[in-house]
Design an enzyme around this catalytic site. Structure first.
Site, PDB file in Angstrom:
ATOM      1  N   ASP A   1      59.568  46.819  74.914  1.00 40.84           N
ATOM      2  CA  ASP A   1      60.481  47.756  74.249  1.00 40.84           C
ATOM      3  C   ASP A   1      60.923  48.863  75.203  1.00 40.84           C
ATOM      4  O   ASP A   1      60.106  49.462  75.910  1.00 40.84           O
ATOM      5  CB  ASP A   1      59.791  48.421  73.058  1.00 40.84           C
ATOM      6  CG  ASP A   1      59.348  47.433  71.992  1.00 40.84           C
ATOM      7  OD1 ASP A   1      59.030  46.294  72.352  1.00 40.84           O
ATOM      8  OD2 ASP A   1      59.319  47.818  70.810  1.00 40.84           O
TER       9      ASP A   1
ATOM     10  N   HIS B   1      63.704  51.092  73.848  1.00 39.77           N
ATOM     11  CA  HIS B   1      64.062  52.069  72.811  1.00 39.77           C
ATOM     12  C   HIS B   1      64.903  53.237  73.338  1.00 39.77           C
ATOM     13  O   HIS B   1      64.592  54.398  73.101  1.00 39.77           O
ATOM     14  CB  HIS B   1      62.805  52.595  72.129  1.00 39.77           C
ATOM     15  CG  HIS B   1      62.295  51.690  71.052  1.00 39.77           C
ATOM     16  ND1 HIS B   1      63.070  51.298  69.975  1.00 39.77           N
ATOM     17  CD2 HIS B   1      61.084  51.082  70.890  1.00 39.77           C
ATOM     18  CE1 HIS B   1      62.358  50.497  69.198  1.00 39.77           C
ATOM     19  NE2 HIS B   1      61.162  50.337  69.730  1.00 39.77           N
TER      20      HIS B   1
ATOM     21  N   HIS C   1      64.779  45.686  66.176  1.00 40.36           N
ATOM     22  CA  HIS C   1      65.728  46.806  66.157  1.00 40.36           C
ATOM     23  C   HIS C   1      67.142  46.376  66.557  1.00 40.36           C
ATOM     24  O   HIS C   1      68.054  47.200  66.478  1.00 40.36           O
ATOM     25  CB  HIS C   1      65.248  47.944  67.061  1.00 40.36           C
ATOM     26  CG  HIS C   1      64.277  48.859  66.379  1.00 40.36           C
ATOM     27  ND1 HIS C   1      64.645  50.062  65.828  1.00 40.36           N
ATOM     28  CD2 HIS C   1      62.950  48.716  66.138  1.00 40.36           C
ATOM     29  CE1 HIS C   1      63.585  50.635  65.281  1.00 40.36           C
ATOM     30  NE2 HIS C   1      62.540  49.837  65.461  1.00 40.36           N
TER      31      HIS C   1
ATOM     32  N   HIS D   1      59.325  38.700  70.461  1.00 41.72           N
ATOM     33  CA  HIS D   1      59.201  40.147  70.277  1.00 41.72           C
ATOM     34  C   HIS D   1      57.975  40.558  69.468  1.00 41.72           C
ATOM     35  O   HIS D   1      57.217  41.441  69.888  1.00 41.72           O
ATOM     36  CB  HIS D   1      60.453  40.712  69.607  1.00 41.72           C
ATOM     37  CG  HIS D   1      60.368  42.190  69.413  1.00 41.72           C
ATOM     38  ND1 HIS D   1      60.453  43.074  70.469  1.00 41.72           N
ATOM     39  CD2 HIS D   1      60.162  42.951  68.307  1.00 41.72           C
ATOM     40  CE1 HIS D   1      60.325  44.313  70.022  1.00 41.72           C
ATOM     41  NE2 HIS D   1      60.140  44.264  68.712  1.00 41.72           N
TER      42      HIS D   1
ATOM     43  N   ASP E   1      82.643  51.855  57.005  1.00 39.77           N
ATOM     44  CA  ASP E   1      83.487  51.700  58.195  1.00 39.77           C
ATOM     45  C   ASP E   1      83.007  52.573  59.351  1.00 39.77           C
ATOM     46  O   ASP E   1      83.680  52.679  60.378  1.00 39.77           O
ATOM     47  CB  ASP E   1      84.951  52.024  57.864  1.00 39.77           C
ATOM     48  CG  ASP E   1      85.140  53.478  57.428  1.00 39.77           C
ATOM     49  OD1 ASP E   1      84.127  54.208  57.299  1.00 39.77           O
ATOM     50  OD2 ASP E   1      86.302  53.879  57.208  1.00 39.77           O
TER      51      ASP E   1
ATOM     52  N   ASP F   1      83.320  67.105  47.568  1.00 39.70           N
ATOM     53  CA  ASP F   1      84.177  67.397  48.730  1.00 39.70           C
ATOM     54  C   ASP F   1      84.451  68.908  48.770  1.00 39.70           C
ATOM     55  O   ASP F   1      85.514  69.382  48.381  1.00 39.70           O
ATOM     56  CB  ASP F   1      85.479  66.596  48.619  1.00 39.70           C
ATOM     57  CG  ASP F   1      86.430  66.888  49.766  1.00 39.70           C
ATOM     58  OD1 ASP F   1      85.960  67.355  50.822  1.00 39.70           O
ATOM     59  OD2 ASP F   1      87.641  66.670  49.584  1.00 39.70           O
TER      60      ASP F   1
ATOM     61  N   ASP G   1      88.965  68.148  52.028  1.00 42.86           N
ATOM     62  CA  ASP G   1      89.740  67.412  53.032  1.00 42.86           C
ATOM     63  C   ASP G   1      89.929  65.950  52.646  1.00 42.86           C
ATOM     64  O   ASP G   1      90.443  65.155  53.439  1.00 42.86           O
ATOM     65  CB  ASP G   1      89.070  67.512  54.406  1.00 42.86           C
ATOM     66  CG  ASP G   1      87.701  66.831  54.434  1.00 42.86           C
ATOM     67  OD1 ASP G   1      87.202  66.451  53.351  1.00 42.86           O
ATOM     68  OD2 ASP G   1      87.136  66.687  55.538  1.00 42.86           O
TER      69      ASP G   1
ATOM     70  N   GLU H   1      78.145  67.790  53.340  1.00 41.86           N
ATOM     71  CA  GLU H   1      78.544  67.898  51.935  1.00 41.86           C
ATOM     72  C   GLU H   1      77.666  67.007  51.059  1.00 41.86           C
ATOM     73  O   GLU H   1      77.275  67.387  49.945  1.00 41.86           O
ATOM     74  CB  GLU H   1      80.023  67.512  51.778  1.00 41.86           C
ATOM     75  CG  GLU H   1      80.979  68.528  52.391  1.00 41.86           C
ATOM     76  CD  GLU H   1      82.412  68.038  52.423  1.00 41.86           C
ATOM     77  OE1 GLU H   1      83.325  68.872  52.337  1.00 41.86           O
ATOM     78  OE2 GLU H   1      82.616  66.812  52.552  1.00 41.86           O
TER      79      GLU H   1
END
Length: 739
Positions: A176, A178, A238, A289, A655, A693, A697, A704
């Protein structure tokens, strides 16, 4: 008789010997105490780390369960929901070309970083090393092109790479990393860069936790393309979209590539799915792994379509079963399915999809037990959500919680019959990515991590004999010296991220294998400060960091601790015996720590062997409040839930824009409300989004999101505060008696 001088000499000699023995005895005790402190510190770090992994899997199971039992009302909803937790390869080549689209990304004249042209040459890879040492960043166009070429190469590789020591002087295996770039630099400095004479195997977990995961991937992928026969990469647990959401890699990519980060993440997600699962040296040394289980079958692993199988424990759905579910949902939406009949859905619970047949009774019982545990954990998550918004339990959910055995419907059985092989493939991959060795014989579920299994020496021996192997090399666990043998030196753990928990906590290491396959280890410390510390200073520093993390964990469970303490304080004196303190703390945190041994570091003052637990908790609150100017009850909740909240935020932010759009919020709330019997109109959901919000915006950022959670929790606290401490007010949670 002898002279007086000789008598005095003998006496002096005896005194010297006596003094030497006393010094040796003192030194042994001193070293033993340091070693005990080191082991306790190590237990703290590992217990907290693994409990976080359990939380991640629990959260994933929760969302997967909701998605599996949510019938979308439109194709738009279905597409959004499927995007939330999807990680497998699901793009056609033309779609990947469109997704990558590196040619549309222009490199400005002002760019001073490294330039790449393909096919890559050794000079390109070394230029990247030098650029990253100078803190430069590779332009997004080159990153996307590099990922595109890496994917094409990985697609040609088998699940298990076969390599030989005949073609190079030696093969170096690294564990690893990382995101710790300094460790990779030091490995190359000490051992040399990849070349036709120097082969490397990097055994997964390149990313997360550290701050330079992007640079590590770029370097490894570059050398992979320059020396495809000498550089080999195994997948770790991971290298997974959902794990990256929690442990920092997703956030790192979006911070470093604000404009094109979403494209890069999608491509990385795609590349990870194609990473090989294991490497075999000279048909004798197997490198993977995590480990193996009593069900591990290398022949089956070699045939799996690795890019279509989920790698996170708790999910047994492959692309095939998910696409089948989508098709059935589509039929229901379009009115093509049977009237009044819900479309069949395959459950995401491990073991809930059971087909009566030749499976062994023990295996069947194990699966059913696992299914019950996961259903129970999902029910707990649902109940937590209800408590947050103060909704009562619905009859349907009550029925679910009362199920004492796994109920298998005809539709589930039908689904199982078509996906039995895919379930086995899922288990094969999860076991090799998530498992750990144990000293006891046998094989059992890895309840500490929440996934994979614990395998004993007998399981190792069986695998070695079956496939004519000499030993296994695995990673996955931090080791103080950077490596460790177990199972009669038949299993070698190699871990290459030094200072993993704290500066001085551990060395990194790599192992070199020549034609004789005898392992030769090289250990190192990538941090210069660690070299200047004495053993005592190093242990004290690491110990301080461990107890700080443990105090945060204790503070985050203040409410539950009060309930546990009160159950031992029947006379309401405000005090409990110290022995009961240890029992109560373990019952709440469930970290498996030696609390009686740790108590002197956590409990400063006691009177008559009893602890004033309210004062002790007040002291914990003051310590945490010194860093955050937030009301204690809210701060407790944030400490406990921040990691989960951030993961949830990133799941909803499908997204990866760093903002939750109103549409993403709308679709996710419909998912929750369908299971909590909350009737909300579309306008109602939009009003809720607008209220969160705060800066108006049109999007919800993480601050928030967090603030809305605080306000909700604050309202909940006000109603419950009177039942608990008057100062500071603490969120109420249900009390249970011990045992």
């Amino acid at each position: 008789g002898g002279s007086p001088q000789s008598g005095r000499a003998r006496l002096a000699y005896k005194n010297v010997l006596r003094a030497a023995v006393l010094i040796q005895r003192w030194y042994r005790r001193y070293v033993a105490r340091l070693e005990m402190r080191r082991r306790c510190t190590w237990r703290i770090f590992q217990s907290i780390e693994y409990s976080c992994e359990q939380d991640q899997i629990k959260l994933h199971n929760f969302f997967s369960y909701l998605m599996d039992h949510f019938t979308p009302s439109s194709s738009k909803e279905r597409d959004f929901i499927s995007r939330m937790l999807t990680e497998e390869e699901s793009y056609k080549d033309t779609e990947v070309e469109k997704l990558c689209d590196y040619e549309s990304v222009e490199v400005p004249d002002s760019y001073t970083g490294p330039h790449l042209s393909f096919p890559l040459l050794p000079d390109h890879a070394t230029a990247l090393l030098e650029a990253f040492k100078q803190k430069q960043q590779l332009h997004a166009r080159y990153v996307l092109k590099l990922l595109h070429e890496t994917r094409k190469h990985l697609m040609q590789l088998p699940n298990i790479n076969h390599i030989s020591t005949c073609y190079s002087e030696e093969i170096t295996v690294c564990g690893d990393l990382h995101g710790r770039l300094d460790d990779l630099f030091l490995i190359f400095y000490k051992n040399g860069l990849p070349s036709p004479e120097k082969s490397y195997v990097f055994n997964g977990d390149f990313v997360d936790r550290g701050k330079q995961s992007v640079e590590i991937l770029i370097i490894l992928f570059a050398f992979l393309l320059v020396y495809p026969k000498e550089v080999h990469l195994n997948r770790g647990n991971h290298e997974d979209h959902m794990v990256n959401l929690r442990y920092g890699f997703t956030k790192e990519v979006m911070q470093k590539y604000k404009v094109h980060g979403k494209k890069i993440l999608k491509m990385l997600q795609n590349v990870f799915c194609w990473l090989p699962l294991a490497t075999l040296i000279d048909q004798k040394v197997l490198i993977l792994h995590g480990g193996v289980s009593d069900m591990t079958d290398l022949e089956l692993l070699a045939k799996i379509q690795r890019h279509k199988v989920q790698t996170l424990p708790g999910l047994r759905k492959t692309r095939h079963t998910r696409e089948k579910g989508r098709h059935m949902d589509s039929q229901a939406i379009n009115g093509e399915g049977p009237v009044g009949v819900d479309p069949p859905r395959s459950s995401s619970f491990p073991g809930s999809c059971l087909q009566p047949g030749p499976a062994s009774t023990a295996s069947m019982a194990s699966r059913m037990e696992l299914a019950q545990r996961v259903r129970q954990s999902v029910q707990e998550e649902l109940e937590n959500c209800r408590r947050q918004v103060e909704f009562s339990e619905t009859p349907g959910d009550k029925e679910l919680s009362c199920v004492s055995s796994v109920t298998v419907t005809e539709s589930e059985l039908e689904s199982c019959e078509t996906s039995e092989s895919s379930q086995e493939e899922w288990k094969q991959i999860v076991d090799i990515l998530w498992s750990d060795p144990m000293p006891q014989e046998g094989c059992k579920m890895n309840t500490v991590r929440g996934g994979g299994c614990y395998f004993g020496p007998d399981v190792t021996e069986k695998i070695l004999q079956k496939h004519s192997l000499q030993f296994l090399i695995r990673s996955h666990e931090c080791k103080q010296e950077g490596y460790e043998f177990c199972h009669n030196r038949k299993v070698l753990t190699i871990f290459s991220a030094s200072n993993y928990y704290e500066i001085g906590s551990n060395r990194g290491a790599y192992v070199k294998l020549g034609p004789d396959l005898i392992p030769h280890f090289v250990q190192y410390q990538a941090n210069k400060t660690a070299h200047t510390l004495t053993m005592r200073q190093r242990i004290s520093r690491v110990e301080e960091s461990a107890f700080r993390a443990l105090r945060e964990k204790l503070f985050a469970h203040t409410s539950d601790l009060i309930c546990a303490f009160k159950s031992y304080d029947q006379d309401e004196t405000g005090t409990i015996p110290l022995s009961d303190w240890a029992t109560a703390v373990e019952s709440v945190l469930q970290l498996g720590l030696p609390w009686r041994m740790l108590r002197p570091q956590l409990v400063c003052s006691t009177a008559g062997g009893r602890l004033e637990y309210k004062s002790w908790l007040d002291d914990l609150a003051v310590e945490q409040r010194s860093q955050e100017h937030i009301q204690s009850s809210l701060l407790e909740t944030i400490y406990r839930n921040r990691s989960n909240l951030e993961t949830i935020f990133r799941i909803i932010d499908s997204d990866h824009s760093g903002l939750i759009s109103f549409e993403e919020f709308h679709q996710t709330w419909k998912l929750f409300s369908s299971h909590m019997n909350i009737e909300l109109t579309d306008d109602g959901i939009n009003d809720l989004a607008r209220s969160i919000d705060f800066n108006k915006d049109g999007n919800i950022d993480f601050n928030e999101f967090l603030e809305a959670f605080r306000l909700l929790e604050h309202s909940h606290c006000d109603k419950k505060a009177a039942e608990l401490l008057p100062t500071p007010p603490i969120r109420h949670s249900s009390c249970k008696s011990p045992g």
